[in-house]
Write an enzyme that holds these catalytic residues in place. Structure first.
Site, PDB file in Angstrom:
ATOM      1  N   ARG A   1       3.801  -5.086  -3.180  1.00 22.96           N
ATOM      2  CA  ARG A   1       3.785  -4.823  -1.754  1.00 22.96           C
ATOM      3  C   ARG A   1       3.159  -5.967  -0.962  1.00 22.96           C
ATOM      4  O   ARG A   1       3.588  -6.307   0.128  1.00 22.96           O
ATOM      5  CB  ARG A   1       3.020  -3.523  -1.451  1.00 22.96           C
ATOM      6  CG  ARG A   1       3.768  -2.249  -1.789  1.00 22.96           C
ATOM      7  CD  ARG A   1       4.037  -2.048  -3.266  1.00 22.96           C
ATOM      8  NE  ARG A   1       2.806  -2.020  -4.058  1.00 22.96           N
ATOM      9  CZ  ARG A   1       2.761  -2.233  -5.365  1.00 22.96           C
ATOM     10  NH1 ARG A   1       3.864  -2.513  -6.048  1.00 22.96           N
ATOM     11  NH2 ARG A   1       1.613  -2.185  -6.026  1.00 22.96           N
TER      12      ARG A   1
ATOM     13  N   CYS B   1      -1.391   4.348  -3.436  1.00 23.69           N
ATOM     14  CA  CYS B   1      -1.397   2.894  -3.251  1.00 23.69           C
ATOM     15  C   CYS B   1      -1.559   2.648  -1.763  1.00 23.69           C
ATOM     16  O   CYS B   1      -0.707   3.074  -0.972  1.00 23.69           O
ATOM     17  CB  CYS B   1      -0.100   2.268  -3.763  1.00 23.69           C
ATOM     18  SG  CYS B   1       0.074   0.512  -3.322  1.00 23.69           S
TER      19      CYS B   1
ATOM     20  N   THR C   1      -1.591  -0.316  -0.026  1.00 22.21           N
ATOM     21  CA  THR C   1      -0.719  -1.341   0.557  1.00 22.21           C
ATOM     22  C   THR C   1       0.688  -0.817   0.778  1.00 22.21           C
ATOM     23  O   THR C   1       1.359  -1.220   1.735  1.00 22.21           O
ATOM     24  CB  THR C   1      -0.700  -2.588  -0.347  1.00 22.21           C
ATOM     25  OG1 THR C   1      -2.041  -2.929  -0.712  1.00 22.21           O
ATOM     26  CG2 THR C   1      -0.080  -3.766   0.384  1.00 22.21           C
TER      27      THR C   1
ATOM     28  N   THR D   1      -6.662  -4.988  -0.344  1.00 24.91           N
ATOM     29  CA  THR D   1      -5.867  -6.200  -0.533  1.00 24.91           C
ATOM     30  C   THR D   1      -5.774  -6.976   0.775  1.00 24.91           C
ATOM     31  O   THR D   1      -5.902  -6.420   1.871  1.00 24.91           O
ATOM     32  CB  THR D   1      -4.441  -5.877  -1.004  1.00 24.91           C
ATOM     33  OG1 THR D   1      -3.746  -5.181   0.035  1.00 24.91           O
ATOM     34  CG2 THR D   1      -4.443  -5.041  -2.273  1.00 24.91           C
TER      35      THR D   1
ATOM     36  N   LYS E   1      -5.759  -4.438 -12.645  1.00 21.77           N
ATOM     37  CA  LYS E   1      -4.390  -4.142 -13.064  1.00 21.77           C
ATOM     38  C   LYS E   1      -4.117  -4.714 -14.457  1.00 21.77           C
ATOM     39  O   LYS E   1      -3.396  -4.109 -15.260  1.00 21.77           O
ATOM     40  CB  LYS E   1      -3.388  -4.721 -12.055  1.00 21.77           C
ATOM     41  CG  LYS E   1      -3.363  -4.003 -10.714  1.00 21.77           C
ATOM     42  CD  LYS E   1      -2.401  -4.691  -9.756  1.00 21.77           C
ATOM     43  CE  LYS E   1      -2.344  -4.024  -8.397  1.00 21.77           C
ATOM     44  NZ  LYS E   1      -1.696  -2.702  -8.425  1.00 21.77           N
TER      45      LYS E   1
ATOM     46  N   CYS F   1      -8.319   0.080  -1.739  1.00 23.56           N
ATOM     47  CA  CYS F   1      -7.308  -0.171  -2.765  1.00 23.56           C
ATOM     48  C   CYS F   1      -7.591   0.830  -3.864  1.00 23.56           C
ATOM     49  O   CYS F   1      -8.752   0.998  -4.275  1.00 23.56           O
ATOM     50  CB  CYS F   1      -7.390  -1.595  -3.295  1.00 23.56           C
ATOM     51  SG  CYS F   1      -6.296  -1.877  -4.721  1.00 23.56           S
TER      52      CYS F   1
END
Length: 245
Positions: free
Chosen positions: A49, A83, A85, A127, A166, A197
């Site tokens: 994203r 999520c 973003t 982010t 991640k 996030c």
């Protein structure tokens, strides 16, 4: 009878797992049959994203819409997207399905207003794309709360930490650098910090930053459970959630 929660997941898979666990822990169930039904489409093929928002990546909208339609077709009564973003593409997702899609920024802003009346400044760890898109800034504007983001160097640290989570490659040095970024926001006047996030709650806690935390994944799970288990759940249809203006 509970409503069924649909989850547009895989962004990333660990954040989706964290959301699932939080839903389980929040549900007042004494036996299997008292838990809520979740339909999770853990779709890690959704394009990143952040690059799309910043102008140099593939548009994730088609994949997000297709995933939301999958869980709706499977029987979801409401949809959560763990999520942050991805919420830059919220309007397209909500417009593609008939059931309500929860808006994580709106829910965090409401929770902050309830928990911290008169909150003047809140820090944001998210982010770079989430910060640049102004998603939290707009959500908190009606509450007259200023959102403080890290400086350029601090933002680079937070982005590195998110991608390290991640990849399951977080080291303590990087984690402590991120802690320092959060503490700097506190020195700048933040009275609470948003973990904006859904990967960040996996490695950061209130004892790290010394400030109350607004865990976006936890707040999303709290809202989903409340709506799924409220009186009349499964009988009264929900209205679609409002988008940010």
């Amino acid at each position: 009878m509970h409503r069924t929660i649909g989850v547009v997941g895989g962004m990333g898979p660990w954040a989706t797992l964290d959301f699932f666990e939080k839903v389980l822990r929040l549900t007042p169930a004494r036996r299997d049959q008292e838990h809520v039904r979740l339909i999770i489409d853990n779709n890690p093929t959704v394009p990143d994203r952040g690059p799309a928002i910043l102008g140099h990546g593939e548009d994730p909208t088609p994949a997000l819409v297709a995933t939301a339609r999958n869980v709706e077709a499977a029987g979801a009564d409401l949809i959560a997207i763990p999520c942050n973003t991805a919420h830059a593409f919220y309007d397209a997702v909500q417009g593609a399905v008939r059931v309500p899609v929860l808006h994580i920024m709106n829910e965090v802003a409401r929770a902050a207003a309830d928990r911290f009346p008169g909150l003047a400044r809140v820090g944001l760890l998210a982010t770079r794309a989430t910060v640049a898109a102004g998603l939290y800034q707009r959500a908190f504007q009606p509450h007259e709360t200023e959102v403080l983001a890290p400086d350029t160097r601090g933002q680079e640290v937070i982005d590195r930490l998110i991608y390290a989570i991640k990849a399951q490659q977080v080291d303590e040095r990087l984690r402590q650098e991120a802690v320092a970024v959060g503490r700097r926001l506190a020195r700048e006047g933040a009275q609470a910090v948003i973990l904006g996030c859904t990967e960040l709650p996996l490695v950061l806690g209130e004892t790290d930053l010394g400030l109350p935390l607004l865990d976006s994944n936890l707040i999303l799970a709290e809202t989903a459970v409340r709506l799924a288990t409220s009186p009349g759940a499964g009988q009264v249809p929900l209205a679609p959630s409002g988008a940010l203006g």
